[in-house]
Design a protein around this motif. Structure first.
Motif, short mmCIF file in Angstrom:
data_model
loop_
_atom_site.label_atom_id
_atom_site.label_comp_id
_atom_site.label_asym_id
_atom_site.label_seq_id
_atom_site.Cartn_x
_atom_site.Cartn_y
_atom_site.Cartn_z
N ALA A 93 0.85 -1.19 0.00
CA ALA A 93 0.00 0.00 0.00
C ALA A 93 0.89 1.24 0.00
O ALA A 93 1.42 1.63 1.05
CB ALA A 93 -0.92 0.01 1.21
N PRO A 94 1.09 1.86 -1.15
CA PRO A 94 1.89 3.09 -1.20
C PRO A 94 1.11 4.27 -0.65
O PRO A 94 -0.11 4.21 -0.48
CB PRO A 94 2.16 3.26 -2.70
CG PRO A 94 0.99 2.60 -3.36
CD PRO A 94 0.61 1.45 -2.48
N SER A 95 1.83 5.33 -0.35
CA SER A 95 1.21 6.58 0.12
C SER A 95 1.41 7.66 -0.92
O SER A 95 2.12 7.47 -1.91
CB SER A 95 1.82 7.00 1.46
OG SER A 95 1.61 6.02 2.45
N GLY A 122 3.23 13.37 -5.49
CA GLY A 122 3.87 12.13 -5.92
C GLY A 122 3.44 10.96 -5.07
O GLY A 122 2.82 11.11 -4.02
N VAL A 123 3.80 9.77 -5.55
CA VAL A 123 3.48 8.53 -4.85
C VAL A 123 4.75 7.91 -4.32
O VAL A 123 5.83 8.09 -4.89
CB VAL A 123 2.73 7.56 -5.80
CG1 VAL A 123 3.65 7.11 -6.95
CG2 VAL A 123 2.19 6.35 -5.07
N THR A 124 4.65 7.20 -3.19
CA THR A 124 5.84 6.70 -2.50
C THR A 124 6.34 5.35 -3.01
O THR A 124 7.35 4.86 -2.51
CB THR A 124 5.60 6.59 -0.99
OG1 THR A 124 4.55 5.63 -0.76
CG2 THR A 124 5.20 7.94 -0.40
N SER A 125 5.64 4.73 -3.95
CA SER A 125 6.14 3.48 -4.54
C SER A 125 7.33 3.81 -5.45
O SER A 125 7.50 4.95 -5.89
CB SER A 125 5.04 2.78 -5.34
OG SER A 125 4.39 3.67 -6.21
N LEU A 126 8.15 2.79 -5.70
CA LEU A 126 9.37 3.02 -6.46
C LEU A 126 9.07 3.48 -7.89
O LEU A 126 9.83 4.26 -8.48
CB LEU A 126 10.21 1.74 -6.49
CG LEU A 126 11.69 1.87 -6.85
CD1 LEU A 126 12.41 2.84 -5.91
CD2 LEU A 126 12.35 0.50 -6.79
N PRO A 134 -2.22 6.35 -11.43
CA PRO A 134 -1.30 6.38 -12.57
C PRO A 134 -0.88 7.78 -13.01
O PRO A 134 0.15 7.93 -13.67
CB PRO A 134 -2.07 5.67 -13.68
CG PRO A 134 -3.51 5.78 -13.27
CD PRO A 134 -3.51 5.75 -11.79
N ASP A 135 -1.64 8.80 -12.65
CA ASP A 135 -1.30 10.16 -13.06
C ASP A 135 -0.23 10.80 -12.18
O ASP A 135 0.32 11.85 -12.53
CB ASP A 135 -2.56 11.06 -13.05
CG ASP A 135 -3.57 10.63 -14.10
OD1 ASP A 135 -3.15 10.02 -15.11
OD2 ASP A 135 -4.77 10.90 -13.91
N LEU A 136 0.05 10.17 -11.03
CA LEU A 136 1.03 10.74 -10.11
C LEU A 136 2.42 10.19 -10.39
O LEU A 136 2.60 8.97 -10.49
CB LEU A 136 0.66 10.41 -8.66
CG LEU A 136 -0.48 11.20 -8.03
CD1 LEU A 136 -0.67 10.75 -6.58
CD2 LEU A 136 -0.21 12.70 -8.07
N PRO A 137 3.42 11.05 -10.49
CA PRO A 137 4.79 10.55 -10.66
C PRO A 137 5.28 9.92 -9.36
O PRO A 137 4.77 10.22 -8.27
CB PRO A 137 5.58 11.82 -10.99
CG PRO A 137 4.81 12.91 -10.32
CD PRO A 137 3.37 12.53 -10.44
N ALA A 138 6.25 9.04 -9.47
CA ALA A 138 6.89 8.49 -8.28
C ALA A 138 7.85 9.53 -7.70
O ALA A 138 8.56 10.21 -8.45
CB ALA A 138 7.64 7.22 -8.62
#
Length: 323
Positions: free
Chosen positions: A125-127, A223-227, A234-238
Motif C-alpha cells: 500500500a503506497p502513500s 507524488g506517490v511513494t512506490s518506487l 497512474p497520473d502521479l509521478p513516483a
C-alpha cells in the motif's frame, strides 16, 4: 538382534519421512485461523477478509479472521508465533509488526526471523505526498527547493510517533536534505483539516484517505511513494523520479509459526498467489489502496529484511521513538 534393531530404525525413519507428506495431502482438514494483529474494519482487517475468502476456496476450507489488536500489532503477532506449527494458525503481518516494530521496541516478545516461517508477500500500500492548494510547489522538486529556502519554517503531519507516516516523512527529509518540523496527530484524519487550511505544509497519507481530497480540489498530490508509478494513481509521478531509490510502502505478508513444514508452506503460498490473481480480489484490493503482489517465501524474507534495515537506520539516525 542387530538386524531387528536396524529394521526398526529404518521403519521409524520411513515413518518420519512419510508423516509430513501424508499430513500435507490431507491439509487442511479443518478451518484455518488467520490472526490479524489490528482492529476490525481497518485496512489490514479488510485486506485479510478479502484475501481469505478466495484463499479458503483454493484450499477447500474456511479461513476465520481472528482480530488480536494491541501494542502496534505485537499482541497478535506473538500469539501467532507461539501457535502450533500445523498450518492452522497463520498471521497477516505488516510493516509495523515485522519492519518497524523491532526497531522501535527491541523488547518485543518475538523475533521476526527466528519465530516465524515466511509464506508469501501478498500486497503493498503506497502513500501519496499531499500539500495544501496554497503551497507554491506543484512538483516534488519544487517542494524540496521551497523547503531548502525556508529551513525550519515548514512542518509535516503524521499519525503519531514511530508510525509509517512519520518514518516516510523522515526518509524523505533524509534523502532530500531538508529540515521540516514534525507535528504528530492521533491519526491522519485529524491532520487533514489543518493541511487543507495551510497550518500543516505536507502529509504522506494513504491513497484511499488522501485521494478523495485531491479529487475534490481541496489538496494537491505531488507524488506517490512506490518506487514506480502506481496503478492505483497512474497520473502521479513516483517521488523516486526526483529522489532516486525513494520508496515507502506498507507491505502485507503471510507468515506461520516457526517450523511450519515446507509442504504446508507451499500449499498456502500457492493458494495465496492464486487468490491474488483473481480479478474480483484485485479490484477489491485496489479500492482499499492496496496493490496485490505474489512471491515465494524466500522473496518475502528478503524483502522484509531489506525493509527492516532501512527503517532501523532511519529510526536510529533520527532518534525516533514510539508513542
Amino acid at each position: 538382534m542387530k538386524r531387528n534393531h536396524f529394521l526398526q530404525g529404518m521403519a521409524l525413519a520411513l515413518c518420519a519421512v512419510a508423516a509430513p507428506a501424508a499430513f500435507a495431502q490431507t491439509y487442511p482438514s479443518k478451518p484455518i485461523r488467520l490472526v490479524v494483529p489490528f482492529p476490525a474494519a481497518g485496512a489490514t482487517d479488510l485486506f485479510a477478509r478479502t484475501l481469505s475468502q478466495k484463499m479458503g476456496e483454493k484450499l477447500g476450507t474456511t479461513i476465520v479472521i481472528d482480530n488480536k489488536p494491541g501494542a502496534g500489532g505485537a499482541i497478535g503477532s506473538d500469539l501467532a508465533a507461539k501457535a502450533p506449527a500445523d498450518g492452522y494458525t497463520l498471521l497477516l503481518a505488516t510493516t509495523s509488526t515485522h519492519s518497524i516494530g523491532p526497531a522501535i521496541n527491541p523488547r518485543l516478545p518475538y523475533d521476526t526471523v527466528r519465530d516465524f516461517t515466511p509464506i508469501a508477500h501478498v500486497g503493498d500500500a503506497p502513500s501519496i505526498m499531499l500539500v495544501p492548494n496554497t503551497s507554491p510547489a506543484k512538483t516534488v522538486r519544487e517542494w524540496i527547493d521551497f523547503a531548502k529556502t525556508n529551513p525550519g519554517k515548514l512542518n509535516y503531519a503524521s499519525s503519531g510517533n514511530g508510525t509509517i507516516v512519520q518514518l516516510t516523512a523522515e526518509l524523505f527529509k533524509s534523502q532530500a536534505g531538508v529540515f521540516v518540523t514534525h507535528i504528530p496527530y492521533k491519526g491522519t484524519a485529524l491532520a487533514i483539516p489543518d493541511l487543507i487550511s495551510g497550518k500543516v505544509d505536507v502529509l504522506f497519507d494513504s491513497l484511499p484517505t488522501g485521494m478523495p481530497h485531491v479529487r475534490d480540489g481541496r489538496l494537491r498530490a505531488l507524488g506517490v511513494t512506490s518506487l514506480k508509478r502506481s496503478a492505483l494513481a497512474p497520473d502521479l509521478p513516483a517521488i523516486a523520479d526526483t529522489l532516486p531509490g525513494f520508496e515507502s510502502n506498507t507491505w502485507f505478508g503471510l507468515y506461520g509459526p516457526k517450523g511450519l513444514p515446507p509442504e504446508l508452506v507451499a500449499r498456502v503460498n500457492t493458494a495465496a498467489n492464486q487468490a491474488l490473481a483473481d480479478p474480483d480480489v484485485r479490484d477489491k484490493l485496489s479500492r482499499l489502496g492496496i496493490e496485490p503482489t505474489t512471491s515465494t517465501p524466500s522473496q518475502l524474507a528478503t524483502m522484509v529484511a531489506q525493509d527492516a534495515a532501512k527503517w532501523k537506520k532511519i529510526i536510529t539516525d533520527r532518534k525516533i521513538t514510539g508513542d
